[in-house]
Scaffold this motif. Structure first.
Motif, PDB file in Angstrom:
ATOM      1  N   LEU A 142       0.822  -1.204   0.000  1.00 33.18           N
ATOM      2  CA  LEU A 142       0.000   0.000   0.000  1.00 33.18           C
ATOM      3  C   LEU A 142       0.864   1.265   0.000  1.00 33.18           C
ATOM      4  N   ILE A 143       1.893   1.298   0.821  1.00 28.80           N
ATOM      5  CA  ILE A 143       2.734   2.491   0.904  1.00 28.80           C
ATOM      6  C   ILE A 143       3.518   2.683  -0.393  1.00 28.80           C
ATOM      7  N   SER A 144       3.913   1.589  -1.054  1.00 30.78           N
ATOM      8  CA  SER A 144       4.656   1.693  -2.313  1.00 30.78           C
ATOM      9  C   SER A 144       3.774   2.250  -3.424  1.00 30.78           C
ATOM     10  N   VAL A 145       2.567   1.695  -3.562  1.00 30.01           N
ATOM     11  CA  VAL A 145       1.637   2.178  -4.592  1.00 30.01           C
ATOM     12  C   VAL A 145       1.237   3.622  -4.321  1.00 30.01           C
ATOM     13  N   LEU A 146       1.006   3.932  -3.060  1.00 34.31           N
ATOM     14  CA  LEU A 146       0.589   5.282  -2.698  1.00 34.31           C
ATOM     15  C   LEU A 146       1.679   6.312  -3.019  1.00 34.31           C
ATOM     16  N   LEU A 147       2.924   5.999  -2.694  1.00 38.29           N
ATOM     17  CA  LEU A 147       4.016   6.918  -2.995  1.00 38.29           C
ATOM     18  C   LEU A 147       4.168   7.131  -4.502  1.00 38.29           C
ATOM     19  N   MET A 148       3.998   6.061  -5.272  1.00 34.66           N
ATOM     20  CA  MET A 148       4.102   6.181  -6.725  1.00 34.66           C
ATOM     21  C   MET A 148       2.992   7.089  -7.267  1.00 34.66           C
ATOM     22  N   ILE A 149       1.763   6.915  -6.777  1.00 35.38           N
ATOM     23  CA  ILE A 149       0.648   7.745  -7.239  1.00 35.38           C
ATOM     24  C   ILE A 149       0.853   9.202  -6.844  1.00 35.38           C
ATOM     25  N   LEU A 150       1.323   9.430  -5.617  1.00 44.89           N
ATOM     26  CA  LEU A 150       1.566  10.793  -5.163  1.00 44.89           C
ATOM     27  C   LEU A 150       2.670  11.467  -5.970  1.00 44.89           C
TER      28      LEU A 150
END
Length: 540
Positions: A324-332
């Protein structure tokens, strides 16, 4: 750290360093490197006053001559570091000497890195000598040299960890050597080429020196994360080394949150995603350790105990957060790039909120009453979130620069392929009545790739509009979901979604069984402590 090494020296380091420096391979690499450096430096100095194109050619030859021994040969020398202990059957003697898996792996790694640094020190005069030839930026040259050494360190760490897999799978060591050599030749040289291109030609794409400094600062943590794979292979089941692994991931995230505000590119994002995703995959493919170490962390660290407990129930909680944190950082990062970097504060605030929510969720997960609901939430939250991102991509296109569908689809594709392969590997292990291991995962992945490729070829030959035919295997998610928008992509991949659902259901049952064992162990430990306390009171 230096005082600790002096007071408590690592015997593995001294033994491997002495033996390594006497080895013919190290001496041969050392001599050949010096000869190549002399020839390349003389050619560059002799070309002074020539055309700029000619000078650039000699510069490329010079750095290529440095890169080959550092990026390929030196890391490959470490491929036998742990395998040699397995062959000579001396690994048991290391266990008896009370050396932990961490000290064994780090001792092997440090010994090879000291050999690399010895060669690096002999090459530095040639780098400085080029400065007197003119037309050379010494700062850029030294930065490129440091980059090569760090890439060599990463390759050495990968070799040591790969060698550690021979502890449990000694027969496949030759295949690992071949795969690792291919990775070094193609992957490392490609990465080195792009990295040195940034250093030499100004880095295009908005990369500045702060990006480079942050990336260099993160590299030791990335190297340790790679070495942690070897530690897991060497360590016995009763040894718990998860605390440093998890703290290493949080340390990389902390550096990212501190330095990202001053960076202009997404370069610092890659080490963070690498560490978290590697840790997530390592955890989800690990089994239960139903020993004392399985419940001691929860008792010792009451707030974050489940974070470092060596069982599948804790692993799946960590897997959910790491992905979740990896996908979220990429989207941000993509959204921030679309806004011209005006919302850098969101890159710092949102990950902190998600991390806080994860720590709160751990408190609920440690209660047996909430374990079933928590387990269902952990297993299904990430795919459900990615599925919603695909379904409502039109609403997110403005934020993600019209790339919402592609971003969520690619994440969903990789998640589905990994989870379906893992679910199939579980079924293979149960069919063979064996403990789940790497061979089962390789068999499952290879089978899906082969069958999926065959069906794609047959569809393209037999059916003109083969994309209108339902997808049958996970590998077909790539052409099906990327070529079809919204509802069409979902419908065509219905069978794949069924496969993913069955795999997640298998993971849910596995995690629930692990949670049940975990709480039973904890209950037995509490009863044992209460009985001991009662005996002490009666004796008093």
């Amino acid at each position: 750290m230096i005082r600790e090494m002096i007071k408590n020296p690592n015997p593995i380091l001294y033994k491997e360093l002495v033996q390594g420096m006497r080895a013919k391979a190290f001496i041969g690499i050392f001599i050949i490197t010096q000869i190549v450096m002399v020839v390349a430096t003389m050619a560059i100095v002799g070309s002074e006053g020539g055309s700029s194109n000619r000078s650039e050619e000699f510069t490329a030859i010079f750095w290529g001559a440095i890169a080959i021994p550092f990026v390929i040969f030196q890391p490959l020398l470490a491929i036998e570091s742990i395998n040699s202990e397995v062959k000579l059957k001396t690994l048991e003697m290391l266990y008896l000497s009370r050396l932990s898996a961490r000290r064994i792996i780090l001792g092997k790694f440090y010994s090879h890195m000291l050999q690399t640094l010895m060669i690096a020190c002999t090459i530095l005069p040639y780098v400085v000598l080029r400065y007197f030839a003119g037309g050379v930026n010494l700062l850029i040259e030294c930065s490129t040299f440091v980059s090569i050494v760090l890439i060599s360190a990463l390759g050495t760490a990968l070799s040591v960890s790969t060698s550690a897999f021979s502890v449990r799978n000694p027969r496949s060591h030759r295949a690992r050597i071949l795969i690792l050599f291919i990775v070094f030749v193609f992957g490392s040289t490609t990465g080195l080429g792009g990295f040195t291109a940034f250093m030499r030609f100004g880095g295009g794409g908005g990369v500045n020196w702060m990006d480079f400094a942050t990336f260099i600062l993160m590299m030791p943590f990335v190297i340790y994360q790679v070495l942690s794979l070897g530690m897991s292979q060497v360590a016995p089941n009763s040894e718990n080394n998860l605390f440093l692994k998890r703290m290493n991931c949080f340390a990389v995230l902390l550096i990212y949150l501190i330095c990202r505000y001053f960076c202009d590119s997404v370069l610092p994002l890659f080490p963070v995603m690498f560490c978290f995703l590697m840790s997530a995959l390592e955890g989800v493919f690990s089994g239960d350790a139903n020993f004392r170490s399985s419940y001691v962390p929860v008792k010792k660290y009451s707030r974050i105990g489940l974070l470092v407990a060596p069982n599948r129930y804790a692993y799946f909680n960590w897997f959910n957060f790491a992905v979740l944190i990896s996908v979220l950082l990429m989207i941000l990062e993509i959204a921030n790039d679309d806004l011209g970097g005006r919302e850098k504060g969101m890159l710092i605030v949102v990950p902190l909120i998600v991390t806080l929510c994860y720590l709160v969720q751990l408190q609920l997960a440690q209660k047996e009453v909430c374990s079933r609901v928590n387990n269902f939430f952990v297993i299904g939250f990430v795919p459900f979130l990615l599925f919603l991102g695909i379904a409502f991509n039109d609403s997110l296109d403005n934020v993600l620069h019209n790339d919402a569908y592609e971003i969520f689809t690619i994440c969903y594709i990789f998640y589905a392929n990994i989870m379906i392969s893992y679910g199939l590997a579980i079924q293979i292990s149960r069919w063979k009545k064996e403990k789940l291991n790497t061979i089962h995962v390789v068999m499952a992945t290879a089978g899906l790739v082969i069958v999926g490729t065959i069906t794609m070829i047959l569809k393209s030959v037999l059916i003109r509009r083969w994309e209108d035919f339902p997808a049958l295997f996970p590998i077909e998610l790539f052409p099906v979901m990327l070529d079809n928008k919204g509802v069409e992509g979902m419908a065509l991949a219905s069978i794949i979604h069924l496969q993913l659902f069955l795999s997640l259901l298998a993971l849910h049952f596995m995690s629930s069984e692990s949670a049940q064992k975990f709480f039973q162990l904890s209950a037995k430990k509490k009863e044992s402590n209460q009985e001991n306390d009662q005996v002490l009171v009666e004796e008093a």
